[in-house]
Write a protein that holds these residues in place. Structure first.
Motif, PDB file in Angstrom:
ATOM      1  N   VAL A  18       0.797  -1.306   0.136  1.00 43.64           N
ATOM      2  CA  VAL A  18       0.021  -0.016  -0.047  1.00 43.64           C
ATOM      3  C   VAL A  18       1.021   1.232   0.029  1.00 43.64           C
ATOM      4  O   VAL A  18       1.679   1.200   1.013  1.00 43.64           O
ATOM      5  CB  VAL A  18      -0.784   0.135   1.063  1.00 43.64           C
ATOM      6  CG1 VAL A  18      -1.802   1.322   1.255  1.00 43.64           C
ATOM      7  CG2 VAL A  18      -1.814  -1.273   1.056  1.00 43.64           C
ATOM      8  N   LEU A  19       0.976   2.074  -0.887  1.00 45.68           N
ATOM      9  CA  LEU A  19       1.680   3.410  -1.155  1.00 45.68           C
ATOM     10  C   LEU A  19       0.518   4.424  -0.907  1.00 45.68           C
ATOM     11  O   LEU A  19      -0.439   4.346  -1.696  1.00 45.68           O
ATOM     12  CB  LEU A  19       2.169   3.479  -2.456  1.00 45.68           C
ATOM     13  CG  LEU A  19       3.466   2.705  -2.690  1.00 45.68           C
ATOM     14  CD1 LEU A  19       3.277   1.149  -2.779  1.00 45.68           C
ATOM     15  CD2 LEU A  19       3.785   3.140  -4.019  1.00 45.68           C
ATOM     16  N   HIS A  20       0.826   5.314   0.107  1.00 41.85           N
ATOM     17  CA  HIS A  20      -0.093   6.375   0.142  1.00 41.85           C
ATOM     18  C   HIS A  20       0.677   7.816   0.412  1.00 41.85           C
ATOM     19  O   HIS A  20       1.982   7.891   0.570  1.00 41.85           O
ATOM     20  CB  HIS A  20      -0.835   6.248   1.618  1.00 41.85           C
ATOM     21  CG  HIS A  20      -0.262   5.875   2.615  1.00 41.85           C
ATOM     22  ND1 HIS A  20      -0.038   6.984   3.441  1.00 41.85           N
ATOM     23  CD2 HIS A  20       0.350   4.833   3.166  1.00 41.85           C
ATOM     24  CE1 HIS A  20       0.467   6.710   4.851  1.00 41.85           C
ATOM     25  NE2 HIS A  20       0.839   5.285   4.501  1.00 41.85           N
ATOM     26  N   ASN A  21      -0.095   8.898  -0.041  1.00 35.32           N
ATOM     27  CA  ASN A  21       0.748  10.277   0.099  1.00 35.32           C
ATOM     28  C   ASN A  21       0.210  10.957   1.284  1.00 35.32           C
ATOM     29  O   ASN A  21      -0.682  10.408   2.220  1.00 35.32           O
ATOM     30  CB  ASN A  21       0.474  11.170  -1.155  1.00 35.32           C
ATOM     31  CG  ASN A  21      -1.036  11.100  -1.298  1.00 35.32           C
ATOM     32  OD1 ASN A  21      -1.833  11.102  -0.486  1.00 35.32           O
ATOM     33  ND2 ASN A  21      -1.361  11.537  -2.645  1.00 35.32           N
ATOM     34  N   THR A  22       0.417  12.075   1.590  1.00 40.20           N
ATOM     35  CA  THR A  22       0.120  13.126   2.704  1.00 40.20           C
ATOM     36  C   THR A  22      -1.252  13.379   2.758  1.00 40.20           C
ATOM     37  O   THR A  22      -1.720  13.640   3.850  1.00 40.20           O
ATOM     38  CB  THR A  22       1.009  14.003   2.925  1.00 40.20           C
ATOM     39  OG1 THR A  22       0.899  14.980   1.506  1.00 40.20           O
ATOM     40  CG2 THR A  22       2.491  13.832   2.886  1.00 40.20           C
ATOM     41  N   LYS A  23      -1.766  13.057   1.728  1.00 39.01           N
ATOM     42  CA  LYS A  23      -3.478  13.353   1.655  1.00 39.01           C
ATOM     43  C   LYS A  23      -4.241  12.062   1.942  1.00 39.01           C
ATOM     44  O   LYS A  23      -5.507  12.502   2.136  1.00 39.01           O
ATOM     45  CB  LYS A  23      -3.695  13.967   0.206  1.00 39.01           C
ATOM     46  CG  LYS A  23      -3.161  15.255  -0.040  1.00 39.01           C
ATOM     47  CD  LYS A  23      -3.473  15.843  -1.632  1.00 39.01           C
ATOM     48  CE  LYS A  23      -2.877  17.232  -1.621  1.00 39.01           C
ATOM     49  NZ  LYS A  23      -3.175  17.808  -3.381  1.00 39.01           N
TER      50      LYS A  23
END
Length: 212
Positions: free
Chosen positions: A18-23
């Motif tokens: 799972v890759l996720h950004n700051t949003k």
């Protein structure tokens, strides 16, 4: 900037990411959830981290990498994104799974297609798509040049490479993919493989016994 969470699922000990950004926008890569407890573990992580899955992508479509595609697609309303040559592999996944004694409810809907040179954008972050066949005919690797990492699927592992004795595997093609697509990346590039621990391009260039 991407944060990367690794889960090891199913009897094949496959790495799902799972890759996720700051949003809080998230990319789910190769969901290998086979058992209900694995589905629950992934779902609880997504809830606890406050994430909104927006992309579902597959490096390739062998059974251990697509066990969770239908569940993810239905739970989060996502369409799997694959290389066109992998659609046949996905359609056959449930047949191979039965042969392994691991029947499952396979995804049978539409796909979105990815090809080399395409880019996946998640907010300000992006993944570049490299075609790295050999283990499977349409295997992809997802490269983030800004952060210096790559998701290699089953092309390259720490001290090893992907199998080529499976249907449509091609050993010469796999070695070519590794040498021309992966080993040309900066040596400090971190490799997140489909199985086993992470490594770096530089380490594999120096130590991988299958590519000398």
């Amino acid at each position: 900037m991407f944060s990367i969470e690794t889960f090891t699922f199913n009897p094949f000990q496959e790495n799902s990411y799972v890759l996720h950004n700051t949003k809080g926008e998230a990319v789910i890569v190769d969901p290998g959830t086979y058992y209900p407890a694995e589905q629950q573990k992934l779902k609880e992580y997504i809830l606890r981290a406050g994430l909104t899955p927006t992309l579902l992508i597959n490096t390739h479509c062998h059974l251990d990498h697509v066990f969770g595609n239908k569940w993810i697609a239905e739970t989060y309303g996502l369409t799997p994104q694959i290389q066109p040559l992998e659609e046949e592999m996905h359609r056959m996944a449930d047949i191979f799974a039965t042969q392994y004694g691991l029947p499952f409810d396979s995804y049978n809907g539409i796909f979105t297609y990815l090809n080399e040179g395409d880019k996946l954008q998640l907010g300000e972050d992006r993944l570049e798509i490299l075609l790295t066949p050999g283990h499977s005919p349409g295997s992809l690797s997802f490269y983030c040049p800004d952060q210096g990492f790559i998701l290699s699927g089953d092309a390259l592992f720490r001290d090893s490479i992907g199998r080529t004795d499976l249907p449509k595997g091609n050993p010469a093609q796999l070695l070519q993919s590794i040498k021309e697509k992966l080993f040309t990346l900066p040596p400090e590039t971190v490799v997140y493989p489909g199985h086993g621990p992470k490594t770096t391009i530089g380490y594999e260039i120096q130590h991988n016994p299958f590519i000398q």
